[in-house]
Each structure stands twice: as structure tokens, then as C-alpha cells.
Design a protein around this motif. Structure first.
Motif, PDB file in Angstrom:
ATOM      1  N   HIS A  25       0.812  -1.069  -0.044  1.00 52.31           N
ATOM      2  CA  HIS A  25      -0.090   0.054   0.075  1.00 52.31           C
ATOM      3  C   HIS A  25       0.851   1.460   0.013  1.00 52.31           C
ATOM      4  O   HIS A  25       0.492   2.159  -0.615  1.00 52.31           O
ATOM      5  CB  HIS A  25      -1.110  -0.182   1.187  1.00 52.31           C
ATOM      6  N   THR A  26       1.774   1.385   0.804  1.00 55.00           N
ATOM      7  CA  THR A  26       2.787   2.517   0.894  1.00 55.00           C
ATOM      8  C   THR A  26       3.481   2.740  -0.342  1.00 55.00           C
ATOM      9  O   THR A  26       3.649   3.911  -0.718  1.00 55.00           O
ATOM     10  CB  THR A  26       3.669   2.489   1.942  1.00 55.00           C
ATOM     11  N   ILE A  27       3.592   1.800  -1.175  1.00 53.17           N
ATOM     12  CA  ILE A  27       4.451   1.822  -2.291  1.00 53.17           C
ATOM     13  C   ILE A  27       3.552   2.525  -3.342  1.00 53.17           C
ATOM     14  O   ILE A  27       3.848   3.371  -4.123  1.00 53.17           O
ATOM     15  CB  ILE A  27       5.210   0.564  -2.831  1.00 53.17           C
ATOM     16  N   THR A  28       2.533   1.798  -3.494  1.00 51.61           N
ATOM     17  CA  THR A  28       1.584   2.115  -4.587  1.00 51.61           C
ATOM     18  C   THR A  28       0.965   3.532  -4.375  1.00 51.61           C
ATOM     19  O   THR A  28       0.577   4.049  -5.465  1.00 51.61           O
ATOM     20  CB  THR A  28       0.317   1.190  -4.707  1.00 51.61           C
ATOM     21  N   THR A  29       0.476   3.913  -3.164  1.00 50.34           N
ATOM     22  CA  THR A  29      -0.021   5.309  -3.027  1.00 50.34           C
ATOM     23  C   THR A  29       0.680   6.463  -3.893  1.00 50.34           C
ATOM     24  O   THR A  29      -0.023   7.276  -4.145  1.00 50.34           O
ATOM     25  CB  THR A  29      -0.550   5.564  -1.455  1.00 50.34           C
ATOM     26  N   SER A  30       1.893   6.348  -3.771  1.00 43.74           N
ATOM     27  CA  SER A  30       2.788   7.496  -4.301  1.00 43.74           C
ATOM     28  C   SER A  30       2.555   7.528  -5.670  1.00 43.74           C
ATOM     29  O   SER A  30       2.797   8.561  -6.663  1.00 43.74           O
ATOM     30  CB  SER A  30       4.213   7.069  -3.932  1.00 43.74           C
ATOM     31  N   TYR A  31       2.045   6.400  -6.495  1.00 43.16           N
ATOM     32  CA  TYR A  31       1.733   6.466  -7.830  1.00 43.16           C
ATOM     33  C   TYR A  31       0.342   7.162  -8.339  1.00 43.16           C
ATOM     34  O   TYR A  31       0.183   7.536  -9.252  1.00 43.16           O
ATOM     35  CB  TYR A  31       1.829   5.108  -8.323  1.00 43.16           C
ATOM     36  N   TYR A  32      -0.325   7.511  -7.144  1.00 42.98           N
ATOM     37  CA  TYR A  32      -1.643   8.483  -7.507  1.00 42.98           C
ATOM     38  C   TYR A  32      -1.248   9.641  -7.977  1.00 42.98           C
ATOM     39  O   TYR A  32      -2.072  10.318  -8.634  1.00 42.98           O
ATOM     40  CB  TYR A  32      -2.555   8.209  -6.256  1.00 42.98           C
ATOM     41  N   ARG A  33      -0.380  10.135  -7.310  1.00 42.07           N
ATOM     42  CA  ARG A  33       0.183  11.620  -7.779  1.00 42.07           C
ATOM     43  C   ARG A  33       0.424  11.522  -9.300  1.00 42.07           C
ATOM     44  O   ARG A  33       1.069  10.767  -9.711  1.00 42.07           O
ATOM     45  CB  ARG A  33       1.398  12.170  -7.001  1.00 42.07           C
ATOM     46  N   GLY A  34       0.001  12.414  -9.760  1.00 40.52           N
ATOM     47  CA  GLY A  34       0.071  12.560 -11.386  1.00 40.52           C
ATOM     48  C   GLY A  34      -0.874  11.560 -12.491  1.00 40.52           C
ATOM     49  O   GLY A  34      -0.832  11.996 -13.461  1.00 40.52           O
ATOM     50  N   ALA A  35      -1.519  10.878 -11.618  1.00 38.43           N
ATOM     51  CA  ALA A  35      -2.492  10.107 -12.576  1.00 38.43           C
ATOM     52  C   ALA A  35      -3.732  11.023 -13.030  1.00 38.43           C
ATOM     53  O   ALA A  35      -4.180  11.746 -12.087  1.00 38.43           O
ATOM     54  CB  ALA A  35      -3.023   8.822 -11.708  1.00 38.43           C
ATOM     55  N   MET A  36      -3.984  10.533 -14.199  1.00 38.18           N
ATOM     56  CA  MET A  36      -4.948  11.635 -14.904  1.00 38.18           C
ATOM     57  C   MET A  36      -6.321  10.595 -14.797  1.00 38.18           C
ATOM     58  O   MET A  36      -7.433  11.186 -14.989  1.00 38.18           O
ATOM     59  CB  MET A  36      -4.531  12.096 -16.431  1.00 38.18           C
ATOM     60  N   GLY A  37      -6.227   9.087 -14.855  1.00 33.77           N
ATOM     61  CA  GLY A  37      -7.267   8.376 -14.955  1.00 33.77           C
ATOM     62  C   GLY A  37      -6.974   7.333 -14.080  1.00 33.77           C
ATOM     63  O   GLY A  37      -6.006   6.937 -14.061  1.00 33.77           O
ATOM     64  N   ILE A  38      -8.135   6.549 -13.430  1.00 31.63           N
ATOM     65  CA  ILE A  38      -7.737   5.709 -12.378  1.00 31.63           C
ATOM     66  C   ILE A  38      -9.209   4.664 -12.802  1.00 31.63           C
ATOM     67  O   ILE A  38     -10.180   5.052 -12.669  1.00 31.63           O
ATOM     68  CB  ILE A  38      -8.112   5.956 -10.942  1.00 31.63           C
TER      69      ILE A  38
END
Length: 192
Positions: free
Chosen positions: A65-78
């Protein structure tokens, strides 16, 4: 144009299979859990524009979880993915939505995918429940099957199109540069 997309959801819901079906038109029946994060790039044409999709596949397990949440930044679509044969994966959509609210930009485009819709005999989450949670959060909903290639391309194209529509209209780039010479009087003996 480059669009950063994120696939999130519980472990085993089919995020990696969805990614590989879209990027490579392949399906693998062997389940290997994603460790941390993986990504693929696929260029598509959308409304006459070439769009490069950078699709990040996140690990669903809590320990990453701690690794993957940093990838939310800058995401344009989820894309939030749950498994229609797994009620817990559906119940956890509320948790994943909270993660998006905490870690992603507020204008991120979201889509809910009920995956494995080919497994009708094992279905435990009705289509109506998926539609309802999507409507409650004002996000698009599709049922998909990576195995049978149902709505996989549609999901990515719809998400990319929604991102494109949200972008401010960019002015056309100038086709050339015009240089004009100044033919006014010049002084001799001076500098410049």
C-alpha cells in the motif's frame, strides 16, 4: 500527449490481465501476483490525436500500500477493478475510493470495472450493485472480461476520451516563424 493511468483494486481481481489484454491482446491463466508496481505503454489514436497511455498496474495487497499510493500523484485516470465473483473485492471499492480522495488529484477521471463478467455461474455481485456504487460516486461503470476480451478496449478508450475532454483546449502550434528586417535608418560609427 501522455496520459498516466492507474489500475487499482484488491489482489486477484484481474488488473494485470486487463492490462495485458489491452496492451498485448494476450491472456494468461497463470496467476502471478504483482509485486509493487508494473507498467505498460500503448499509443492510441483519439479524435485525430495520438495519445500515449502509460498504464500503471498496482499490487492489490495491503503490504504494498505505501509503495502504490505514491503512484496516485500525477495520475490522470484511475480504473477501480473488482471481481464479480468476489464480494469482498466489491466491498473494498469504498476503501479504494477513499485512497483516491486522499492521494490523487481531485480532477482525476475515475472508472469502475466489474471484471470476470464471463463467469456468470460464479457471480456474487450483481451488475445493478456495480451500477449503483458508480452512480453514487458519479463515475462510469463497465463490466469487463480480460479472458473473453469484453469491453477492455472500450474501458481504456472511454477513460482516455474523458481525460481528453477535461483538458483545456490547447492552441494550434505555429506552423513557422516570420522574421521581419527593420529597414529603418542606421547610424554609422555607432555601436550595434
Amino acid at each position: 500527449m501522455l496520459f498516466k493511468l492507474l489500475l487499482i483494486g484488491d489482489s486477484g481481481v484481474g488488473k494485470t490481465c486487463i492490462l495485458y489484454r489491452f496492451s498485448d491482446d494476450a491472456f494468461n491463466t497463470t496467476f502471478i501476483s504483482t509485486i509493487g508496481i508494473d507498467f505498460k505503454i500503448k499509443t492510441i489514436e483519439l479524435k485525430g490525436k495520438k495519445v500515449k497511455l502509460q498504464i500503471w498496474d498496482t499490487a492489490g495487497q495491503e503490504r504494498f500500500h505505501t509503495i502504490t499510493t505514491s503512484y496516485y500523484r500525477g495520475a490522470m485516470g484511475i480504473m477501480l477493478v473488482y471481481d464479480i465473483t468476489n464480494a469482498k473485492s466489491f466491498d473494498n471499492i469504498a476503501k479504494w475510493l477513499r485512497n483516491i480522495d486522499e492521494h490523487a488529484s481531485e480532477d482525476v477521471v475515475k472508472m469502475l470495472l466489474g471484471n470476470k463478467c464471463d463467469m456468470t455461474e460464479r457471480r456474487v455481485v450483481s451488475r445493478e450493485r456495480g451500477e449503483k456504487i458508480a452512480a453514487d460516486h458519479n463515475i462510469k461503470f463497465l463490466e469487463t472480461s480480460a479472458k473473453m476480451n469484453v469491453h477492455i478496449d472500450t474501458a481504456f478508450y472511454d477513460l482516455a476520451e474523458a481525460i481528453l475532454e477535461k483538458m483545456p483546449n490547447q492552441p494550434e502550434e505555429p506552423r513557422g516563424v516570420t522574421v521581419q528586417a527593420n529597414n529603418g535608418p542606421t547610424s554609422s560609427g555607432g555601436c550595434c
